[in-house]
Design a protein around this motif. Structure first.
Motif, PDB file in Angstrom:
ATOM      1  N   MET A   1       0.842  -1.184   0.000  1.00 27.11           N
ATOM      2  CA  MET A   1       0.000   0.000   0.000  1.00 27.11           C
ATOM      3  C   MET A   1       0.883   1.242   0.000  1.00 27.11           C
ATOM      4  O   MET A   1       2.063   1.186   0.340  1.00 27.11           O
ATOM      5  CB  MET A   1      -0.929   0.010   1.216  1.00 27.11           C
ATOM      6  CG  MET A   1      -0.206   0.121   2.552  1.00 27.11           C
ATOM      7  SD  MET A   1      -1.326   0.327   3.950  1.00 27.11           S
ATOM      8  CE  MET A   1      -2.224  -1.209   3.884  1.00 27.11           C
ATOM      9  N   ARG A   2       0.266   2.371  -0.385  1.00 25.65           N
ATOM     10  CA  ARG A   2       0.968   3.651  -0.387  1.00 25.65           C
ATOM     11  C   ARG A   2       0.487   4.458   0.809  1.00 25.65           C
ATOM     12  O   ARG A   2      -0.718   4.601   1.040  1.00 25.65           O
ATOM     13  CB  ARG A   2       0.695   4.409  -1.676  1.00 25.65           C
ATOM     14  CG  ARG A   2       1.212   3.718  -2.922  1.00 25.65           C
ATOM     15  CD  ARG A   2       2.723   3.802  -3.018  1.00 25.65           C
ATOM     16  NE  ARG A   2       3.158   5.127  -3.436  1.00 25.65           N
ATOM     17  CZ  ARG A   2       4.425   5.527  -3.399  1.00 25.65           C
ATOM     18  NH1 ARG A   2       5.359   4.736  -2.922  1.00 25.65           N
ATOM     19  NH2 ARG A   2       4.756   6.729  -3.810  1.00 25.65           N
ATOM     20  N   LEU A   3       1.432   5.004   1.578  1.00 26.88           N
ATOM     21  CA  LEU A   3       1.123   5.745   2.793  1.00 26.88           C
ATOM     22  C   LEU A   3       1.718   7.141   2.709  1.00 26.88           C
ATOM     23  O   LEU A   3       2.806   7.336   2.156  1.00 26.88           O
ATOM     24  CB  LEU A   3       1.695   5.029   4.023  1.00 26.88           C
ATOM     25  CG  LEU A   3       1.262   3.580   4.248  1.00 26.88           C
ATOM     26  CD1 LEU A   3       2.067   2.970   5.380  1.00 26.88           C
ATOM     27  CD2 LEU A   3      -0.225   3.516   4.543  1.00 26.88           C
ATOM     28  N   VAL A  13      -3.760   6.364   3.867  1.00 21.87           N
ATOM     29  CA  VAL A  13      -3.637   5.325   2.844  1.00 21.87           C
ATOM     30  C   VAL A  13      -4.110   5.895   1.514  1.00 21.87           C
ATOM     31  O   VAL A  13      -5.241   6.375   1.393  1.00 21.87           O
ATOM     32  CB  VAL A  13      -4.456   4.083   3.223  1.00 21.87           C
ATOM     33  CG1 VAL A  13      -4.315   3.008   2.147  1.00 21.87           C
ATOM     34  CG2 VAL A  13      -4.007   3.549   4.575  1.00 21.87           C
ATOM     35  N   LEU A  14      -3.237   5.839   0.500  1.00 22.74           N
ATOM     36  CA  LEU A  14      -3.509   6.417  -0.813  1.00 22.74           C
ATOM     37  C   LEU A  14      -3.735   5.324  -1.853  1.00 22.74           C
ATOM     38  O   LEU A  14      -3.276   4.186  -1.681  1.00 22.74           O
ATOM     39  CB  LEU A  14      -2.330   7.290  -1.258  1.00 22.74           C
ATOM     40  CG  LEU A  14      -1.933   8.437  -0.333  1.00 22.74           C
ATOM     41  CD1 LEU A  14      -0.658   9.091  -0.845  1.00 22.74           C
ATOM     42  CD2 LEU A  14      -3.047   9.464  -0.232  1.00 22.74           C
ATOM     43  N   PRO A  15      -4.414   5.660  -2.947  1.00 23.84           N
ATOM     44  CA  PRO A  15      -4.496   4.702  -4.060  1.00 23.84           C
ATOM     45  C   PRO A  15      -3.099   4.381  -4.584  1.00 23.84           C
ATOM     46  O   PRO A  15      -2.236   5.261  -4.668  1.00 23.84           O
ATOM     47  CB  PRO A  15      -5.335   5.448  -5.104  1.00 23.84           C
ATOM     48  CG  PRO A  15      -6.072   6.496  -4.341  1.00 23.84           C
ATOM     49  CD  PRO A  15      -5.182   6.884  -3.202  1.00 23.84           C
ATOM     50  N   ALA A  22      -3.537  13.034  -3.167  1.00 29.59           N
ATOM     51  CA  ALA A  22      -4.982  12.827  -3.135  1.00 29.59           C
ATOM     52  C   ALA A  22      -5.485  12.796  -1.695  1.00 29.59           C
ATOM     53  O   ALA A  22      -4.711  12.703  -0.735  1.00 29.59           O
ATOM     54  CB  ALA A  22      -5.336  11.526  -3.850  1.00 29.59           C
ATOM     55  N   LYS A  23      -6.807  12.845  -1.555  1.00 28.51           N
ATOM     56  CA  LYS A  23      -7.417  12.873  -0.231  1.00 28.51           C
ATOM     57  C   LYS A  23      -7.160  11.590   0.536  1.00 28.51           C
ATOM     58  O   LYS A  23      -7.031  11.597   1.756  1.00 28.51           O
ATOM     59  CB  LYS A  23      -8.919  13.118  -0.368  1.00 28.51           C
ATOM     60  CG  LYS A  23      -9.638  13.223   0.961  1.00 28.51           C
ATOM     61  CD  LYS A  23     -11.113  13.513   0.757  1.00 28.51           C
ATOM     62  CE  LYS A  23     -11.832  13.616   2.100  1.00 28.51           C
ATOM     63  NZ  LYS A  23     -13.272  13.894   1.926  1.00 28.51           N
ATOM     64  N   GLY A  24      -7.094  10.470  -0.128  1.00 29.40           N
ATOM     65  CA  GLY A  24      -6.805   9.217   0.549  1.00 29.40           C
ATOM     66  C   GLY A  24      -8.039   8.360   0.736  1.00 29.40           C
ATOM     67  O   GLY A  24      -9.178   8.824   0.649  1.00 29.40           O
ATOM     68  N   LEU A  25      -7.799   7.077   0.996  1.00 30.27           N
ATOM     69  CA  LEU A  25      -8.885   6.110   1.140  1.00 30.27           C
ATOM     70  C   LEU A  25      -9.331   5.962   2.587  1.00 30.27           C
ATOM     71  O   LEU A  25     -10.516   5.989   2.884  1.00 30.27           O
ATOM     72  CB  LEU A  25      -8.431   4.754   0.590  1.00 30.27           C
ATOM     73  CG  LEU A  25      -7.977   4.757  -0.877  1.00 30.27           C
ATOM     74  CD1 LEU A  25      -7.472   3.385  -1.274  1.00 30.27           C
ATOM     75  CD2 LEU A  25      -9.124   5.197  -1.781  1.00 30.27           C
ATOM     76  N   TRP A  26      -8.386   5.753   3.489  1.00 27.28           N
ATOM     77  CA  TRP A  26      -8.715   5.701   4.908  1.00 27.28           C
ATOM     78  C   TRP A  26      -7.479   6.073   5.711  1.00 27.28           C
ATOM     79  O   TRP A  26      -6.404   6.304   5.159  1.00 27.28           O
ATOM     80  CB  TRP A  26      -9.282   4.340   5.317  1.00 27.28           C
ATOM     81  CG  TRP A  26      -8.311   3.202   5.383  1.00 27.28           C
ATOM     82  CD1 TRP A  26      -7.571   2.820   6.456  1.00 27.28           C
ATOM     83  CD2 TRP A  26      -7.982   2.283   4.335  1.00 27.28           C
ATOM     84  NE1 TRP A  26      -6.803   1.736   6.153  1.00 27.28           N
ATOM     85  CE2 TRP A  26      -7.041   1.372   4.861  1.00 27.28           C
ATOM     86  CE3 TRP A  26      -8.394   2.134   3.016  1.00 27.28           C
ATOM     87  CZ2 TRP A  26      -6.500   0.345   4.105  1.00 27.28           C
ATOM     88  CZ3 TRP A  26      -7.862   1.107   2.266  1.00 27.28           C
ATOM     89  CH2 TRP A  26      -6.929   0.229   2.808  1.00 27.28           C
ATOM     90  N   ALA A 111     -12.104   5.445   8.869  1.00 23.79           N
ATOM     91  CA  ALA A 111     -12.564   5.902   7.561  1.00 23.79           C
ATOM     92  C   ALA A 111     -12.652   7.414   7.484  1.00 23.79           C
ATOM     93  O   ALA A 111     -12.878   7.967   6.418  1.00 23.79           O
ATOM     94  CB  ALA A 111     -13.932   5.299   7.246  1.00 23.79           C
ATOM     95  N   THR A 112     -12.472   8.093   8.611  1.00 21.11           N
ATOM     96  CA  THR A 112     -12.595   9.547   8.619  1.00 21.11           C
ATOM     97  C   THR A 112     -11.333  10.182   8.068  1.00 21.11           C
ATOM     98  O   THR A 112     -10.272   9.563   8.015  1.00 21.11           O
ATOM     99  CB  THR A 112     -12.842  10.058  10.044  1.00 21.11           C
ATOM    100  OG1 THR A 112     -11.773   9.604  10.887  1.00 21.11           O
ATOM    101  CG2 THR A 112     -14.157   9.526  10.576  1.00 21.11           C
ATOM    102  N   GLY A 113     -11.450  11.462   7.670  1.00 22.17           N
ATOM    103  CA  GLY A 113     -10.307  12.193   7.160  1.00 22.17           C
ATOM    104  C   GLY A 113      -9.357  12.550   8.278  1.00 22.17           C
ATOM    105  O   GLY A 113      -9.696  12.462   9.463  1.00 22.17           O
TER     106      GLY A 113
END
Length: 324
Positions: A1-3, A13-15, A22-26, A111-113
């Motif tokens: 994963m990309r952090l 955690v990024l795509p 980017a905003k990120g996934l979680w 899951a929050t920002g």
């Protein structure tokens, strides 16, 4: 994963193939102290926050600019599930901050920002922003031919404004608070204290600031305090985020809100002052040759303190009268 490490110590955690900003996934929030891997000794406990900041704190504006870029770069990481399943996952990644050691810590998935905080677990992002912004000023100064030492500098808004703002603000604020909180009680007391007092302090600081630069160092005057920094403790200065900030070698920041001054036409003067301080901190030959007399700045500190004390006394008196 990309952090991507966040200022609050969390890991975003990024795509894998997406935008690194980017905003990120979680979000992965630390739930334990980190451990670093050393080839000679293996996994070692994480140093204290103070030790970590001292070890990674930049010593020059250019170094801070490079370090700030690295702290927001994504890194590769692995998420391991513990023996008890997903209750205690462990993430392992290579730190973007030198010496780029492998780091492991127990985390919790959210899951929050990210919630931005002023201080990070490692080096605070704010400790990098000011010298990184000042790096551009220093680069411009170094590109120019060596010039004479800067003259001693004293800056601030006009004395009449610095004298008038504290008492006028105190009276107007007391009148507004009386009108808005005329019922009395604990709620009115809290409104006057926690809503009115920050407004008073912010206004006095925004209009009552002073800055002095001379042979011995930099003096910053704010609402109630006067801070003297010798040149050996100054790293850089910059106008950033609506503030003029002088940063010390220990990472501490001393400054004031610059927006009212910029609206009054003092923006270019503050930029010049930031450049003078940054250049003088890096190049001793650029420091002023003369020392300013004691008491050159800070003459209105007593007035500011009296106004704040008067406002607090008014809060107490108004609360006592409302109970009778």
């Amino acid at each position: 994963m990309r952090l991507r490490p966040e200022p609050g110590g969390e890991l975003l955690v990024l795509p894998v193939d997406g935008d690194p900003r980017a905003k990120g996934l979680w979000l992965l929030k630390p739930r334990s102290a980190a451990a670093h891997y050393d080839e000679a000794t293996g996994w070692q406990p994480h140093r204290s926050h103070a030790e970590e900041r001292a070890a990674t704190r930049p010593t020059a504006p250019a170094q801070a600019a490079a370090l700030l870029d690295r702290t927001v770069e994504p890194v590769d990481g692995l998420l391991y599930q513990g023996p008890d399943g997903g209750l205690r996952p462990v993430v392992v990644f290579r730190s973007p901050v030198p010496p780029h050691a492998w780091t492991a810590l127990r985390v919790a998935e959210h899951a929050t920002g990210p919630r931005l905080r002023r201080k990070a677990r490692g080096l605070a992002a704010e400790e990098l922003v000011v010298p990184a912004a000042a790096a551009r000023l220093l680069e411009q100064d170094l590109a120019e031919p060596p010039g004479p030492a800067a003259p001693a500098l004293v800056q601030g808004l006009p004395a009449a404004l610095r004298i008038a703002v504290p008492p006028v603000t105190t009276v107007l604020l007391a009148a507004v608070m009386t009108w808005l909180t005329e019922d009395g009680g604990v709620s009115d007391l809290l409104h006057r204290l926690f809503f009115g007092l920050p407004i008073l302090l912010g206004t006095v600081s925004a209009f009552g600031w002073q800055l002095a630069v001379d042979r011995d160092g930099v003096t910053v005057v704010r609402a109630l305090t006067r801070t003297r920094l010798p040149w050996s403790r100054v790293t850089a200065a910059a106008v950033h985020g609506g503030r003029f900030t002088v940063q010390g070698t220990d990472g501490a920041q001393h400054g004031f809100v610059a927006l009212p001054s910029r609206l009054l036409g003092r923006g270019p003067a503050l930029q010049r002052a930031a450049r003078i301080v940054t250049a003088a901190a890096a190049r001793p030959e650029r420091r002023p040759a003369e020392a300013l007399p004691p008491g050159t700045v800070g003459a209105t500190l007593l007035l500011n303190r009296l106004c704040v004390a008067g406002y607090l006394l008014w809060i107490l008196a108004a609360d006592l009268l409302s109970r009778t």
